[in-house]
Design an enzyme around this catalytic site. Sequence first.
Site, PDB file in Angstrom:
ATOM      1  N   SER A  35       0.800  -1.232  -0.015  1.00  0.00           N
ATOM      2  CA  SER A  35      -0.263  -0.062  -0.020  1.00  0.00           C
ATOM      3  C   SER A  35       0.750   1.340  -0.053  1.00  0.00           C
ATOM      4  CB  SER A  35      -1.140   0.186   1.281  1.00  0.00           C
ATOM      5  OG  SER A  35      -1.708  -1.211   1.089  1.00  0.00           O
ATOM      6  N   HIS A  66      -3.719   0.542  -4.680  1.00  0.00           N
ATOM      7  CA  HIS A  66      -3.394  -0.706  -5.538  1.00  0.00           C
ATOM      8  C   HIS A  66      -3.818  -0.606  -6.797  1.00  0.00           C
ATOM      9  CE1 HIS A  66      -1.760  -3.032  -1.895  1.00  0.00           C
ATOM     10  NE2 HIS A  66      -2.480  -2.290  -1.393  1.00  0.00           N
ATOM     11  N   HIS A  88      -5.397  -9.360  -1.743  1.00  0.00           N
ATOM     12  CA  HIS A  88      -5.194  -9.726  -0.342  1.00  0.00           C
ATOM     13  C   HIS A  88      -6.511 -10.578  -0.089  1.00  0.00           C
ATOM     14  CE1 HIS A  88      -3.814  -5.604  -0.560  1.00  0.00           C
ATOM     15  NE2 HIS A  88      -3.070  -6.004   0.565  1.00  0.00           N
ATOM     16  N   TYR A  90      -8.533 -10.762   2.507  1.00  0.00           N
ATOM     17  CA  TYR A  90      -9.516  -9.965   2.924  1.00  0.00           C
ATOM     18  C   TYR A  90     -10.683  -9.275   2.001  1.00  0.00           C
ATOM     19  CZ  TYR A  90      -7.075  -5.460   2.500  1.00  0.00           C
ATOM     20  OH  TYR A  90      -6.257  -4.551   2.033  1.00  0.00           O
ATOM     21  N   ALA A 118       3.297  -2.283   3.701  1.00  0.00           N
ATOM     22  CA  ALA A 118       3.145  -1.007   4.746  1.00  0.00           C
ATOM     23  C   ALA A 118       2.488  -2.061   5.849  1.00  0.00           C
ATOM     24  CB  ALA A 118       2.316  -0.216   4.031  1.00  0.00           C
ATOM     25  N   SER A 220      -0.625  -9.067   4.857  1.00  0.00           N
ATOM     26  CA  SER A 220      -0.473  -9.715   3.571  1.00  0.00           C
ATOM     27  C   SER A 220       1.198 -10.378   3.665  1.00  0.00           C
ATOM     28  CB  SER A 220      -0.002  -8.666   2.425  1.00  0.00           C
ATOM     29  OG  SER A 220       1.065  -7.899   2.728  1.00  0.00           O
ATOM     30  N   HIS A 257      -6.512   4.058   6.803  1.00  0.00           N
ATOM     31  CA  HIS A 257      -5.924   3.685   5.436  1.00  0.00           C
ATOM     32  C   HIS A 257      -5.292   4.759   4.859  1.00  0.00           C
ATOM     33  CE1 HIS A 257      -4.900   0.804   2.320  1.00  0.00           C
ATOM     34  NE2 HIS A 257      -5.650   1.445   1.337  1.00  0.00           N
TER      35      HIS A 257
END
Length: 296
Positions: A35, A66, A88, A90, A118, A220, A257
């Site tokens: 990220s 992304h 990911h 999620y 990140a 990740s 985020h």
Amino acid sequence: MQDDHVIPEAHYREAADYIRSHTRQQPTIGLVLGSGLGPLIEAIEAPDVIDYADIPHWPHSTVQGHAGRLVIGQLEGRTVVAMQGRIHFYEGYTMAQVTLPVRVMKLLGVDTVILTNAAGGLNPAFSTGDIMLINDHINLPGITGTNPLIGPNLESFGPRFSIHTRMYNPALGKLAHRVAGANNLTLRDGIYVSLSGPTFETPAEVRMLRLLGGDSVGMSTAPEALVAYHTGMRVLGLSTITNMSIDSTETQEKVSHEDVLRLGRQIVPNLTLLLRGILRDMPPFDPEEMENGPHA
């Protein structure tokens, strides 16, 4: 109906064939960018750019920050294939889908993968803006039932029971420290904790992860590292500390985020400097040094 937990070997090969048909370059190093780290792509010369949406069977990134592109080109005299944005767990994908790009890289001829992310800082000695060399990881989803290697083993990629004692390549780690020292960059060492996300950790979870030995935490990297090492690739992992994990319910601090993306972009110049030096001085790949033995 195809079970997405089991991806046929033909799907990996079809994705690799499509990528080969859209570039004449032969990458040997894979880069996965976390990220806010997408601007690193700008350093790649003579790029061939392929949208994820155009590659057969390739999952699409749905997360802000992304871009969802594969970029093949030259960086410090090396031919690299870079993922500008990762996939990911999620997002609703299976671990097999999340790690499909790594196996496709292997089919393209990649022998070394550099994973960046990140991450939140668990180690109180860390600060936002730090870069941490991943020496090892704790893959909590993986050890509780969502390991990406679960399911029928594809022997053409690696063994059924692979050994992961030195998954993050020690020689590449030493090289990273030499490059950091030569460029007056602070490079931390630590253990990365991988969680499923998408929620940030509670203060109690932060304290627990510290007790487990974690220095940074994210959503990740560990699945990709497992699959890359299973296939016989060298793995180098780097966490950029974009926030310090909150360990008390009494704090007034907040994490978002958007903060992660902003701090990620600020770290890009130092990370670019570090990666350029690593690529410039990287020793040749020796399959005999791999713990699981050389894989075809």
